[in-house]
Structures are given as structure tokens and as C-alpha cells.
Design a protein around this motif. Structure first.
Motif, PDB file in Angstrom:
ATOM      1  N   LEU A  32      26.187  74.191  42.937  1.00 52.08           N
ATOM      2  CA  LEU A  32      26.138  73.171  43.982  1.00 52.08           C
ATOM      3  C   LEU A  32      24.719  72.674  44.205  1.00 52.08           C
ATOM      4  CD1 LEU A  32      28.522  74.740  46.686  1.00 52.08           C
ATOM      5  CD2 LEU A  32      29.013  72.780  45.210  1.00 52.08           C
ATOM      6  N   ARG A  71      23.711  69.439  42.447  1.00 54.61           N
ATOM      7  CA  ARG A  71      24.461  68.211  42.711  1.00 54.61           C
ATOM      8  C   ARG A  71      23.775  67.377  43.792  1.00 54.61           C
ATOM      9  NH1 ARG A  71      30.776  70.389  42.862  1.00 54.61           N
ATOM     10  NH2 ARG A  71      30.740  71.413  40.806  1.00 54.61           N
ATOM     11  N   ASN A  72      23.719  66.080  43.573  1.00 52.27           N
ATOM     12  CA  ASN A  72      23.056  65.196  44.527  1.00 52.27           C
ATOM     13  C   ASN A  72      23.741  65.209  45.901  1.00 52.27           C
ATOM     14  OD1 ASN A  72      21.099  64.348  42.695  1.00 52.27           O
ATOM     15  ND2 ASN A  72      22.415  62.723  41.867  1.00 52.27           N
ATOM     16  N   GLU A  73      25.086  65.273  45.888  1.00 49.43           N
ATOM     17  CA  GLU A  73      25.812  65.202  47.160  1.00 49.43           C
ATOM     18  C   GLU A  73      25.565  66.415  48.051  1.00 49.43           C
ATOM     19  OE1 GLU A  73      29.023  66.265  44.007  1.00 49.43           O
ATOM     20  OE2 GLU A  73      27.124  65.156  44.127  1.00 49.43           O
ATOM     21  N   THR A  74      25.070  67.517  47.470  1.00 51.35           N
ATOM     22  CA  THR A  74      24.799  68.727  48.252  1.00 51.35           C
ATOM     23  C   THR A  74      23.799  68.446  49.362  1.00 51.35           C
ATOM     24  OG1 THR A  74      25.302  70.178  46.392  1.00 51.35           O
ATOM     25  CG2 THR A  74      23.898  71.087  48.119  1.00 51.35           C
ATOM     26  N   HIS A  75      22.830  67.574  49.116  1.00 52.25           N
ATOM     27  CA  HIS A  75      21.795  67.291  50.114  1.00 52.25           C
ATOM     28  C   HIS A  75      22.359  66.530  51.317  1.00 52.25           C
ATOM     29  CE1 HIS A  75      18.412  68.694  47.647  1.00 52.25           C
ATOM     30  NE2 HIS A  75      19.146  68.291  46.625  1.00 52.25           N
ATOM     31  N   GLY A  76      23.528  65.921  51.150  1.00 53.33           N
ATOM     32  CA  GLY A  76      24.173  65.273  52.278  1.00 53.33           C
ATOM     33  C   GLY A  76      25.107  66.189  53.041  1.00 53.33           C
ATOM     34  N   LEU A  77      25.451  67.318  52.429  1.00 55.48           N
ATOM     35  CA  LEU A  77      26.405  68.249  53.051  1.00 55.48           C
ATOM     36  C   LEU A  77      25.738  69.481  53.658  1.00 55.48           C
ATOM     37  CD1 LEU A  77      29.161  68.174  50.270  1.00 55.48           C
ATOM     38  CD2 LEU A  77      29.292  67.097  52.530  1.00 55.48           C
TER      39      LEU A  77
END
Length: 523
Positions: A120, A123-129
Motif C-alpha cells: 500500500l 500506491r499514490n492513493e494511499t496518501h489520500g487515505l
């Protein structure tokens, strides 16, 4: 340990004990003898009469008969919702917060999730979650774990970097240095307690001073390891006070019976009694242990659970160091767990013990005991490090973490006060102030008719009361007889953990039941 050395593989051998100057073990050599088949009427190889009697002797009331009955009733309700006069079982028997609806701390779980699933992090989206600091912490922790994998074994004392974080947390808490080499990470505090009992108890002539009432882990562990529990009674009249004069009296009585008392157990904040020791009292206890040459076993798993402004938690290590006592002055073992506090991560099985004052030769044997179990689980190790090194000022998660922590602690304080007030309104019931931990331990003065009925049912009077309470209301309390109590007094332990919106239902059901019970058995 016995080994069978069979020179002839087959159905013929006759065992005879042999010894070797090169081995500490006992071996069976073999010579041939006629084989005789077992009788078909032979008794089962394992019966209650043939298992280790120490296992039979030990008891653990927190998950005893009443809880087993509660689980049975729960299954009956699941199969048929109208089976009983209540819709659900309200478990007030054990300190298991998340089973009763308490939510985990977000930062802790974010870090744990990222460590358990490292991909995780790429992954780029991890920084938003996930929060920035949870991502940073996860990277730091993974760099310390062998293979960057939470499924890997670690050092038997625990991952060194995690022990470093815990030691730093202890030092920040106490204001005195802590050595990561003194820390043994364990699957909760219970295995650490068992490890110390294994170390200290040699025979039934070895005694451990334990508070009464006490958490049954201690009586069970002492029994399993073949020692003798030396009780000292907490003073209910003074808010479950611990009097050093009583310790001295019980120590002297044990010595007069040939018992070699090895250690003193102190639970602070108290379980099941909920008291928080004053620092002056702790100093007296430390001095007593030093003068008598006792190991001080400090159960401090509820150190975050203090609900009254006039009391504060002080670790026994901090107290002993503030008195000028160093490594050579006192043997101290401090226990901590991720299961309690505001985090309540019981199922993750994380904890540690910090051992100070033990010589290098003894520490080798403690390490050997830890090595037998290879290591504690890595997720629990990570949580233990997070508990002792949570987000700091300036971290992205600091405010949300603080709000979650404070919300849980303040809610527990309100629940404790509500239940304390409710108990004190019941006929024949008195309850001391809930200063800390997760429990209340009210005293109940039962009518003679109820005591007689309990005798006819072959059960303790407080167990009789708790069983009736369960079957009529669905509320699960633990009888005081499972924790020990002054003879001819009766109590029960109630957790403060049901969610706040359910506390009124607990109070209403309990109040109505208690009135019916007292009317039924009124003298």
C-alpha cells in the motif's frame, strides 16, 4: 525431559533408565521383551485423574461457569430471539473493550494496516487515505523488521527498534533512563507473568505475596507452576488500601510455616478493585521490598485508566529511582499491555515486561525462557511501540489522536461514576469510588435465606446471585469469590465497558432484579 532411545525399531523393548555424563537428560535404553497387546477394556489414556493435578487445581473465574452459561444463552437467543426475557447478553465480566463497541485508535490501526500490507505504501492513493505521519511511522517500523514482513520471526525479546521506541516512551513517562535490553515484548502481559512465575517458583515452598482481591491470572499461574500464594488483604474500608503493616504480618506468617517468599505482586491501578495507589504508599512498598529482598512484580497495565483528578499514576520504576534506588538496590519487573488503557487492543496480544536489577547470569535464563516461544507476534509488538510512542505535537494525527484518546477516557469515567452511584443505591450494596482501571467491585450483604439457598445449590452465595442475575436479565458479572475476598463477605466484579448508551439499560435491569431478589429472600 525423557527421551526414548530405541535401538530396535519394532514391538519389543524393555525400558531401563540410563544416564550419561555428557547429557542432562534421562534416556531409556532398550532390551527385548515379549510384547503383550493392550486390553480392549483398558481405561482411556487421559482422564481428569491422570492429567497434571496443577491444571486441575488452577481456576480462572473471569471465564468460568457463569460466562460459559452466558455464551449458551446467547446461542439460544440467536436461534430463537424470544427464548429469554432479554434480547441480548450484556457482558460486564471481562476487560474486553472492543467486543463491547469501543473503536480502535485510528493512528494505531493505520500504521498497523500499512505494516501488514506494505505494498500500500507504493500506491499514490494511499496518501489520500492515510495520514502523513502514519505512513512515515510504517516505513520506519518496516525498516526495523526482518524482511520488512510482519509474518517473520523477530529477536526473542522483540524487534530491537520497537524496544528502542518503548524505552524512549518509558523514559519520557518517568524522567529516568530506560534500556531497550531490559524490555521483553510478549503476547500481552499474561505470558510475561507466567514467565516470571516459571523463573521464581521452584516448589510449593516458594511463595508469592498477592493482593486479595486479585486478578485470577496470579493465583492460576502460581498454581500451575507449583508455588504457594501468600495472600495480603486490601482494606475495603479505606478504599481498598494497601497497608505495609499487613504485608509484614503476612510475610512473617508465611516464613513461620517454612515458605520462602520470593516476590510481591502489586496491581496499580487495581483489578478488580479500581483503586489508584498514592505515591507515598508506593514508596513504602518499594522500601519494604528492598528491606525484605523481594522481587517487586508491578502490574501496571491500567496506567492510562485514571478517572479522578486527585490521583495520578506513578510507575514503580519512577518511584524507586526517585528514592535513589538503582539497579543494585531492588529487583523490579513492570508489566504493560495493549489490551487495556484507552486502546483496548485485546485480540492483538501485545505487551511487554521491563526487568531491572537482575544479574546478567539470571537474565540469560529469562532470555532462554523467551526463546522457547521464539518471539511474540509482530503486530502486538508494533502496537506496544505505538502505545508508548503515540503521535506528538506537530504530527498530522496529533489532534485526532488526542480527541479519540480523551473521548474514550472521559466516557469511561462517566460510566464508572454512573455505575458506582447505581450500586450504592441498591439495598445492602456498598461500592467504593472507581479511581481507575475498568472495574467496580461492590460488596453485597445477602440475606441469610439467600446464603442458605446458595448452599443448597452447592455454590458460593455471590455466584448464586450472579447466576440469577444472568438468567433473569442477561447481565454478566463475575462473583467476588473468583477473585478472593475477606471470609464471609460477598462481592461481584462489574466492568465499566458497555457503551455509554447501554449503561442505563444495565442500571435499570440490575435495579429491578435486585429488588425482586431481595424481596424473594428477605429474612
Amino acid at each position: 525431559m525423557d527421551f526414548i532411545n530405541s535401538q530396535t525399531v519394532g514391538a519389543k523393548f524393555q525400558p531401563s533408565l540410563t544416564s550419561s555424563s555428557h547429557s542432562p537428560y534421562r534416556f531409556l535404553s532398550s532390551t527385548t521383551v515379549a510384547y503383550s497387546p493392550s486390553s480392549s477394556t483398558m481405561a482411556p489414556p487421559v482422564t481428569v485423574n491422570s492429567i497434571n493435578p496443577k491444571v486441575v487445581e488452577c481456576e480462572y473465574a473471569v471465564r468460568g461457569d457463569i460466562v460459559i452459561l452466558a455464551q449458551k444463552l446467547q446461542e439460544e437467543i440467536k436461534a430463537k430471539p424470544s427464548a429469554h426475557p432479554f434480547e441480548e447478553i450484556l457482558y460486564c465480566n471481562i476487560g474486553n473493550p472492543q467486543s463491547l463497541g469501543q473503536q480502535p485508535i485510528t493512528f494505531f490501526r493505520e500504521v498497523l494496516a500499512l505494516c501488514d500490507h506494505p505494498s500500500l505504501l507504493d500506491r499514490n492513493e494511499t496518501h489520500g487515505l492515510f495520514s502523513k505521519d502514519s505512513i512515515q511511522r510504517a516505513w520506519k517500523i518496516l525498516d526495523q523488521i526482518p524482511g520488512k514482513a510482519t509474518g517473520a520471526y523477530s529477536h526473542s525479546q522483540g524487534v530491537k527498534g520497537l524496544r528502542d521506541a518503548i524505552a524512549a516512551g518509558i523514559e519520557a513517562r518517568d524522567g529516568f533512563p530506560a534500556d531497550p535490553n531490559d524490555i521483553f515484548l510478549t503476547d500481552g502481559a499474561s505470558p510475561a507473568v507466567h514467565m516470571m512465575m516459571q523463573l521464581l517458583v521452584r516448589s510449593e515452598n516458594d511463595g508469592i505475596l498477592c493482593p486479595i482481591p486479585q486478578y485470577p491470572l496470579y493465583s492460576a499461574s502460581i498454581a500451575l507452576h507449583g508455588g504457594t500464594l501468600v495472600p495480603y488483604y486490601l482494606d475495603e474500608a479505606t478504599g481498598w488500601g494497601l497497608e505495609v503493616s499487613n504485608l509484614k504480618k503476612q510475610l512473617g506468617a508465611a516464613k513461620s510455616k517454612g515458605i520462602d517468599v520470593r516476590a510481591l505482586v502489586v496491581i496499580n491501578p487495581g483489578n478488580p478493585t479500581g483503586q489508584v495507589l498514592a505515591e507515598e504508599n508506593q514508596m513504602e512498598i518499594v522500601k519494604f521490598c528492598k528491606e525484605e529482598g523481594l522481587v517487586l512484580l508491578a502490574d501496571e497495565v491500567y496506567q492510562e485508566n485514571v478517572y479522578v483528578p486527585e490521583k495520578k499514576f506513578h510507575s514503580f520504576k519512577k518511584v524507586s529511582r526517585s528514592m535513589g534506588y538503582g539497579e543494585k538496590d531492588i529487583h523490579l519487573v513492570s508489566f504493560q499491555s495493549v489490551s487495556k488503557g484507552y486502546y483496548g487492543e485485546c485480540g492483538k496480544r501485545g505487551g511487554y515486561m521491563e526487568i531491572t536489577g537482575f544479574g546478567a547470569d539470571v537474565r540469560e535464563h529469562i532470555y532462554k525462557l523467551a526463546s522457547v516461544n521464539l518471539c511474540s507476534n509482530i503486530s502486538g509488538q508494533i502496537l506496544a511501540s505505538l502505545v508508548m510512542s503515540p503521535p506528538k505535537v506537530g504530527d498530522e494525527s496529533f489532534e485526532s489522536y488526542g480527541a479519540e484518546r480523551d473521548g474514550i477516557i472521559s466516557s469511561l469515567a462517566r460510566r464508572a461514576k454512573t455505575l458506582e452511584d447505581a450500586f450504592n443505591k441498591l439495598e445492602g450494596v456498598t461500592c467504593n469510588k472507581a479511581e481507575g482501571a475498568m472495574y467496580l467491585f461492590p460488596r453485597i450483604n445477602l440475606p441469610e435465606k439467600a446464603i442458605k439457598a446458595a448452599g443448597e445449590a452447592r455454590t458460593a452465595p455471590d455466584a448464586f446471585y450472579c447466576r440469577r442475575l444472568l438468567t433473569e436479565t442477561g447481565i454478566v458479572f463475575v462473583p467476588g469469590s473468583g477473585f478472593g475476598q475477606v471470609p464471609d463477605t460477598w462481592h461481584f466484579r462489574c466492568t465499566i465497558l458497555p457503551q455509554e448508551e447501554k449503561i442505563p439499560a444495565v442500571v435499570t435491569r440490575l435495579t429491578d432484579f435486585h429488588k425482586r431478589f431481595m424481596d424473594e429472600f428477605r429474612d
